[in-house]
Design a protein around this motif. Structure first.
Motif, PDB file in Angstrom:
ATOM      1  N   GLU A  89      31.861  37.023  34.027  1.00 28.91           N
ATOM      2  CA  GLU A  89      31.980  37.981  32.751  1.00 28.91           C
ATOM      3  C   GLU A  89      33.500  38.510  32.710  1.00 28.91           C
ATOM      4  N   LEU A  90      34.215  38.195  33.292  1.00 30.76           N
ATOM      5  CA  LEU A  90      35.813  38.441  33.324  1.00 30.76           C
ATOM      6  C   LEU A  90      36.418  37.571  32.549  1.00 30.76           C
ATOM      7  N   VAL A  91      35.701  36.552  32.257  1.00 33.75           N
ATOM      8  CA  VAL A  91      36.526  35.401  31.309  1.00 33.75           C
ATOM      9  C   VAL A  91      35.386  34.810  30.185  1.00 33.75           C
ATOM     10  N   ASP A  92      35.806  34.341  29.269  1.00 31.36           N
ATOM     11  CA  ASP A  92      34.957  33.917  28.094  1.00 31.36           C
ATOM     12  C   ASP A  92      33.802  32.702  28.318  1.00 31.36           C
ATOM     13  N   HIS A  93      34.370  31.757  29.450  1.00 31.29           N
ATOM     14  CA  HIS A  93      33.549  30.642  29.612  1.00 31.29           C
ATOM     15  C   HIS A  93      33.403  30.407  31.026  1.00 31.29           C
ATOM     16  N   ALA A 107      38.322  34.042  43.293  1.00 32.16           N
ATOM     17  CA  ALA A 107      38.445  33.949  41.632  1.00 32.16           C
ATOM     18  C   ALA A 107      38.634  35.516  41.284  1.00 32.16           C
ATOM     19  N   ALA A 108      37.997  36.255  41.827  1.00 30.92           N
ATOM     20  CA  ALA A 108      38.069  37.842  41.294  1.00 30.92           C
ATOM     21  C   ALA A 108      39.089  38.407  41.587  1.00 30.92           C
ATOM     22  N   ALA A 109      39.840  38.108  42.897  1.00 29.44           N
ATOM     23  CA  ALA A 109      41.101  38.717  43.106  1.00 29.44           C
ATOM     24  C   ALA A 109      42.180  38.138  42.306  1.00 29.44           C
ATOM     25  N   ARG A 110      42.258  36.684  41.833  1.00 29.54           N
ATOM     26  CA  ARG A 110      43.161  36.177  40.912  1.00 29.54           C
ATOM     27  C   ARG A 110      43.242  36.896  39.462  1.00 29.54           C
ATOM     28  N   LEU A 111      41.992  37.130  38.946  1.00 25.21           N
ATOM     29  CA  LEU A 111      41.456  37.471  37.829  1.00 25.21           C
ATOM     30  C   LEU A 111      42.055  38.964  37.423  1.00 25.21           C
TER      31      LEU A 111
END
Length: 195
Positions: free
Chosen positions: A131-135, A90-94
């Motif tokens: 924390e990289l996204v809103d929800h 997930a971190a890599a994609r974001l």
């Protein structure tokens, strides 16, 4: 060696745009006679995008590719396994993927890798990447899915009443926690993008 090993890619005409492999350029569908309201994008394969899209009527399964067709939704929820490796994905994609114009990844759905408790280190790491996204949403392990075929799972629709807590018949619809998560995502999308 297979026949595929001997194939040669045809040269692309100069006027054709080469889209990145992580983009999905065809129009998305929800599969439920509804236009898709949001797309589910897997941080990696096998995280549950197809099953979640089957259970949430307004969702489209975009597999592991960012939706790039401007004729359908580009509002996305990333889906990732709640494990250290899944959170890394997930971190890599974001952080690393260049998405198409119009893409908005507004949340993550964490899916469990197994039944039972998740180690606190994993939950802490998920909270940090969240924390990289809103929800952020969490979907529980659903034992009934082990024996269910996708075409036998009835979807939750925004007009559907919520089931009671003891409901476990997937042919009648998803469990309450899945329905309430879907309702929260729909409410988030409609609030976020209301004009």
């Amino acid at each position: 060696m297979t026949d595929h090993d001997n194939t040669v890619a045809a040269p692309m005409p100069p006027d054709v745009v080469a889209w990145p492999r992580e983009w999905r350029c065809d129009p998305l569908t929800s599969g439920h006679d509804l236009p898709p309201l949001f797309a589910l994008v897997g941080a990696s394969g096998g995280v549950g995008t197809t099953t979640l899209a089957r259970m949430w009527g307004p969702a489209a399964d975009s597999d592991t590719r960012w939706p790039a067709n401007p004729e359908t939704t580009q509002w996305c929820v990333l889906v990732a396994r709640l494990s250290m490796a899944g959170i890394d994905d997930a971190a890599a994609r974001l952080r690393g993927d260049a998405g198409p114009d119009g893409l908005d990844v507004f949340g993550i759905v964490w899916t469990p890798p197994r039944p039972g408790r998740i180690p606190k280190e994993v939950n802490r790491y998920a909270a940090t990447i969240g924390e990289l996204v809103d929800h952020c949403w969490w979907v529980p392990w659903i034992e009934e899915l082990m024996l269910a075929r996708r075409d036998a799972i009835a979807p939750w629709l925004p007009t559907s009443p919520l089931p009671d807590k003891k409901h476990s018949n997937l042919a009648a619809g998803p469990p309450l926690t899945v329905c309430t998560t879907g309702a929260d995502i729909v409410a988030t999308v409609t609030t976020r993008y209301r004009h």
